[in-house]
Design a protein around this motif. Structure first.
Motif, PDB file in Angstrom:
ATOM      1  N   GLY A  13       0.803  -1.223   0.000  1.00 14.13           N
ATOM      2  CA  GLY A  13       0.000   0.000   0.000  1.00 14.13           C
ATOM      3  C   GLY A  13       0.825   1.257   0.000  1.00 14.13           C
ATOM      4  O   GLY A  13       0.385   2.294   0.512  1.00 14.13           O
ATOM      5  N   GLY A  14       2.001   1.213  -0.603  1.00 15.05           N
ATOM      6  CA  GLY A  14       2.886   2.373  -0.616  1.00 15.05           C
ATOM      7  C   GLY A  14       2.429   3.495  -1.528  1.00 15.05           C
ATOM      8  O   GLY A  14       2.925   4.622  -1.415  1.00 15.05           O
ATOM      9  N   PHE A  15       1.504   3.183  -2.466  1.00 13.64           N
ATOM     10  CA  PHE A  15       0.952   4.208  -3.354  1.00 13.64           C
ATOM     11  C   PHE A  15      -0.545   4.329  -3.069  1.00 13.64           C
ATOM     12  O   PHE A  15      -1.266   3.332  -3.070  1.00 13.64           O
ATOM     13  CB  PHE A  15       1.189   3.842  -4.820  1.00 13.64           C
ATOM     14  CG  PHE A  15       2.641   3.770  -5.200  1.00 13.64           C
ATOM     15  CD1 PHE A  15       3.307   4.896  -5.655  1.00 13.64           C
ATOM     16  CD2 PHE A  15       3.337   2.574  -5.095  1.00 13.64           C
ATOM     17  CE1 PHE A  15       4.647   4.837  -6.007  1.00 13.64           C
ATOM     18  CE2 PHE A  15       4.677   2.505  -5.448  1.00 13.64           C
ATOM     19  CZ  PHE A  15       5.338   3.638  -5.897  1.00 13.64           C
ATOM     20  N   HIS A  16      -0.993   5.559  -2.836  1.00  8.74           N
ATOM     21  CA  HIS A  16      -2.397   5.780  -2.488  1.00  8.74           C
ATOM     22  C   HIS A  16      -2.995   6.833  -3.408  1.00  8.74           C
ATOM     23  O   HIS A  16      -2.359   7.849  -3.708  1.00  8.74           O
ATOM     24  CB  HIS A  16      -2.514   6.250  -1.032  1.00  8.74           C
ATOM     25  CG  HIS A  16      -3.846   5.955  -0.420  1.00  8.74           C
ATOM     26  ND1 HIS A  16      -4.087   4.837   0.347  1.00  8.74           N
ATOM     27  CD2 HIS A  16      -5.025   6.630  -0.459  1.00  8.74           C
ATOM     28  CE1 HIS A  16      -5.334   4.841   0.765  1.00  8.74           C
ATOM     29  NE2 HIS A  16      -5.930   5.914   0.280  1.00  8.74           N
ATOM     30  N   LEU A  17      -4.207   6.559  -3.874  1.00  4.01           N
ATOM     31  CA  LEU A  17      -4.890   7.469  -4.778  1.00  4.01           C
ATOM     32  C   LEU A  17      -5.619   8.560  -4.002  1.00  4.01           C
ATOM     33  O   LEU A  17      -6.339   8.280  -3.037  1.00  4.01           O
ATOM     34  CB  LEU A  17      -5.884   6.699  -5.643  1.00  4.01           C
ATOM     35  CG  LEU A  17      -6.635   7.523  -6.691  1.00  4.01           C
ATOM     36  CD1 LEU A  17      -5.677   8.100  -7.722  1.00  4.01           C
ATOM     37  CD2 LEU A  17      -7.708   6.680  -7.366  1.00  4.01           C
ATOM     38  N   PHE A  18      -5.436   9.810  -4.435  1.00  2.00           N
ATOM     39  CA  PHE A  18      -6.125  10.959  -3.850  1.00  2.00           C
ATOM     40  C   PHE A  18      -6.852  11.721  -4.951  1.00  2.00           C
ATOM     41  O   PHE A  18      -6.493  11.629  -6.133  1.00  2.00           O
ATOM     42  CB  PHE A  18      -5.130  11.899  -3.163  1.00  2.00           C
ATOM     43  CG  PHE A  18      -4.705  11.458  -1.800  1.00  2.00           C
ATOM     44  CD1 PHE A  18      -5.205  12.078  -0.660  1.00  2.00           C
ATOM     45  CD2 PHE A  18      -3.798  10.416  -1.635  1.00  2.00           C
ATOM     46  CE1 PHE A  18      -4.815  11.673   0.598  1.00  2.00           C
ATOM     47  CE2 PHE A  18      -3.399  10.009  -0.383  1.00  2.00           C
ATOM     48  CZ  PHE A  18      -3.912  10.638   0.746  1.00  2.00           C
ATOM     49  N   ARG A  19      -7.855  12.469  -4.549  1.00  2.00           N
ATOM     50  CA  ARG A  19      -8.564  13.348  -5.453  1.00  2.00           C
ATOM     51  C   ARG A  19      -8.310  14.779  -5.003  1.00  2.00           C
ATOM     52  O   ARG A  19      -8.554  15.115  -3.832  1.00  2.00           O
ATOM     53  CB  ARG A  19     -10.056  13.026  -5.411  1.00  2.00           C
ATOM     54  CG  ARG A  19     -10.759  13.286  -6.715  1.00  2.00           C
ATOM     55  CD  ARG A  19     -12.144  12.688  -6.815  1.00  2.00           C
ATOM     56  NE  ARG A  19     -12.954  12.898  -5.633  1.00  2.00           N
ATOM     57  CZ  ARG A  19     -13.433  11.916  -4.877  1.00  2.00           C
ATOM     58  NH1 ARG A  19     -13.131  10.665  -5.162  1.00  2.00           N
ATOM     59  NH2 ARG A  19     -14.196  12.177  -3.837  1.00  2.00           N
ATOM     60  N   CYS A  58      -8.321   5.296  -2.308  1.00  2.00           N
ATOM     61  CA  CYS A  58      -8.014   3.885  -2.054  1.00  2.00           C
ATOM     62  C   CYS A  58      -6.559   3.616  -2.420  1.00  2.00           C
ATOM     63  O   CYS A  58      -5.901   4.431  -3.084  1.00  2.00           O
ATOM     64  CB  CYS A  58      -8.943   2.977  -2.866  1.00  2.00           C
ATOM     65  SG  CYS A  58      -8.720   3.147  -4.653  1.00  2.00           S
ATOM     66  N   PRO A  59      -6.019   2.475  -1.994  1.00  2.00           N
ATOM     67  CA  PRO A  59      -4.647   2.101  -2.406  1.00  2.00           C
ATOM     68  C   PRO A  59      -4.596   1.799  -3.899  1.00  2.00           C
ATOM     69  O   PRO A  59      -5.604   1.487  -4.527  1.00  2.00           O
ATOM     70  CB  PRO A  59      -4.363   0.844  -1.568  1.00  2.00           C
ATOM     71  CG  PRO A  59      -5.378   0.840  -0.483  1.00  2.00           C
ATOM     72  CD  PRO A  59      -6.590   1.517  -1.035  1.00  2.00           C
ATOM     73  N   VAL A  79     -10.873  -1.279  -4.429  1.00  2.00           N
ATOM     74  CA  VAL A  79     -11.554  -0.013  -4.680  1.00  2.00           C
ATOM     75  C   VAL A  79     -12.415   0.388  -3.486  1.00  2.00           C
ATOM     76  O   VAL A  79     -12.629   1.578  -3.230  1.00  2.00           O
ATOM     77  CB  VAL A  79     -12.424  -0.136  -5.948  1.00  2.00           C
ATOM     78  CG1 VAL A  79     -13.167   1.165  -6.212  1.00  2.00           C
ATOM     79  CG2 VAL A  79     -11.569  -0.500  -7.142  1.00  2.00           C
ATOM     80  N   GLU A  80     -12.897  -0.588  -2.743  1.00  2.00           N
ATOM     81  CA  GLU A  80     -13.854  -0.323  -1.668  1.00  2.00           C
ATOM     82  C   GLU A  80     -13.196  -0.096  -0.309  1.00  2.00           C
ATOM     83  O   GLU A  80     -13.894   0.121   0.676  1.00  2.00           O
ATOM     84  CB  GLU A  80     -14.838  -1.497  -1.561  1.00  2.00           C
ATOM     85  CG  GLU A  80     -15.590  -1.792  -2.845  1.00  2.00           C
ATOM     86  CD  GLU A  80     -16.474  -0.640  -3.285  1.00  2.00           C
ATOM     87  OE1 GLU A  80     -16.932   0.112  -2.390  1.00  2.00           O
ATOM     88  OE2 GLU A  80     -16.695  -0.477  -4.502  1.00  2.00           O
TER      89      GLU A  80
END
Length: 457
Positions: free
Chosen positions: A138-144, A180-181, A316-317
């Motif tokens: 989980g070293g990369f996480h998606l942000f908006r 999410c990751p 995704v959840e």
């Protein structure tokens, strides 16, 4: 927990019948061959064992990234006490209990991550296995980015815009919305080359270096050597030392698999997408476990035991990577990663059988120890059978198809229904190992004379 329980029994020992044993003098000890008598105390035995168990169950575990959204309005009480306690009880304590009660599962988790990290390393040129671990954990996480914040699309090699963007504007990063990751299938190699940390930056994110890991590994190995030396000199091992020896054996392999994995990373690398679509539709969805609570519970236990729990998770959840996430492996690789730890799990139970003929304070304790040893040996053996069948190439055993299916169903059912018995056996051996400190044999207080192992005239 262990320290409190130990303190209770040591306090009772001080006033019980076993008190004189704790204060044995060298002249009270029997002679063992021609070796000189060097005494050791109960506390030295306890300290050596508990420190090694702590290294094997707390320091050796390399958790995934436990991402939690920051709260800028957090007060001092929440920041200094409540928030750390939540992290401890919701994550670190659970991992500690898993490592204490089911250490083979931690080893299997490390083996699965090791294999998957190697696969990712081959997919991205210039990456190390540490980068593969970083992606899995989980070293990369998606942000908006905030709704009104401007952004620039990251360019690809073909100059076409990417779905990932670089946000701009004057806003606080606390306004960014975590989604999410991100896994390897969700991002192109070109983008990874831009955003991925270098090998030096990756080491900086971890909370331990090679020297720290080497010290832990040497300490664990030193305990194993001491136990072997006592066996060679016909000196008895206490039940607590036997339990610790089993932990140390598994810990050596766990450390090897996780050597390149960054430890205790708390802040992932942020990537940004303005759109709601997160993942590409390139793989199968999560597996359904059942239509009612009984079948769902049954299959959930079974999938965790064999290491297929990731198939029932939709990344995704989730807001953070699951605790035991290791990426979805092909069934053959998955069973191969679980087979080795399952065999070592059988060895783990066999090591406890060293104390099979020891003198226990009561007959009940002896029976509980024997039953626990049998459970801890046979239950992993059932898992070995399942993984061995899973490793057989398709079509090799076609003529035995119905019998093989019946064997797998029987073993799987046995494994799911007897998992509680294994955990009960682990708890029983830990408690008995501590209670037997009240009545150790005199030989347990004799230290190894290391000069007998050095050639001399």
């Amino acid at each position: 927990m262990l320290v409190l329980l130990l303190g209770y029994y040591l306090a009772q020992v001080g006033h019980g019948e076993a008190g004189p044993i704790l204060s044995l003098e060298p002249r009270d000890l029997p002679s063992y061959g021609d070796q000189s008598i060097n005494s050791r105390t109960t506390w030295s035995i306890v300290w050596s064992c508990l420190s090694t168990i702590f290294l094997c169950t707390w320091v050796a575990v390399h958790p995934n990234v436990t991402f939690r959204r920051e709260n800028p309005n957090m007060g001092r009480f929440e920041k200094w006490l409540w928030d750390p306690l939540q992290e401890f009880f919701r994550y670190k304590l659970i991992l500690f209990l898993w490592a204490l009660l089911v250490p083979e599962y931690i080893l299997a988790w490390a083996a699965r991550q090791y294999i998957r990290a190697g696969e990712i390393q081959k997919e991205v040129p210039g990456w190390t296995r540490g980068h593969g671990f970083f992606m899995i954990m989980g070293g990369f996480h998606l942000f908006r980015p905030p709704a009104l914040a401007p952004y620039v699309a990251l360019p690809l090699g073909s100059k076409s815009p990417s779905a990932f963007v670089l946000p701009g504007g004057n806003y606080s990063r606390e306004d960014e919305v975590p989604v999410c990751p991100i896994q390897i299938k969700d991002i192109s190699i070109e983008i990874l080359k831009i955003v991925a940390p270098t090998e030096a930056e990756l080491k900086d994110k971890g909370k331990s270096d090679g020297l720290t890991k080497l010290i832990v590994l040497v300490q664990t190995l030193w305990f194993v050597i001491q136990c072997i030396a006592r066996g060679l000199r016909d000196l008895p091992l206490t039940e607590l030392e036997i339990v610790t020896l089993a932990y140390a054996m598994l810990n050596l392999f766990t450390f090897v698999f996780w050597w390149d994995k960054p430890r205790n990373v708390e802040c992932p690398v942020r990537l940004y997408k303005p759109a709601m679509r997160v993942h590409a539709n390139g793989d199968k969805g999560p597996r359904k476990l059942g239509n009612n609570w009984f079948t769902a519970t049954f299959f959930r236990v079974l999938t965790y035991v064999v290491g297929q729990q990731d198939d029932s998770v939709d990344i995704v959840e989730v807001s953070s990577i699951p605790m035991f996430w290791s990426g979805r492996l092909e069934e053959k690789s998955l069973f191969g990663a679980t087979l080795g730890p399952a065999i070592l799990g059988v060895v783990f139970g066999i090591i406890h059988c060293i104390a099979w003929s020891s003198e226990f304070p009561s007959a009940i304790q002896a029976i509980l120890w024997h039953v626990s040893c049998i459970a801890m040996t046979l239950i992993p053996l059932v898992l070995v059978c399942i993984c061995a069948v899973g490793r057989v190439p398709v079509g090799t055993l076609d003529e035995y198809g119905p019998w093989i299916k019946l064997l797998v169903i029987g073993c799987s059912t046995t494994l799911a229904l007897t998992s509680w018995l294994y955990i009960a056996g682990r708890i029983a051996t830990l408690v008995i190992a501590l209670t037997t400190l009240r009545s150790l044999p005199p030989g347990a207080f004799i230290s190894v004379d290391w000069t007998t192992f050095i050639p001399h005239i």
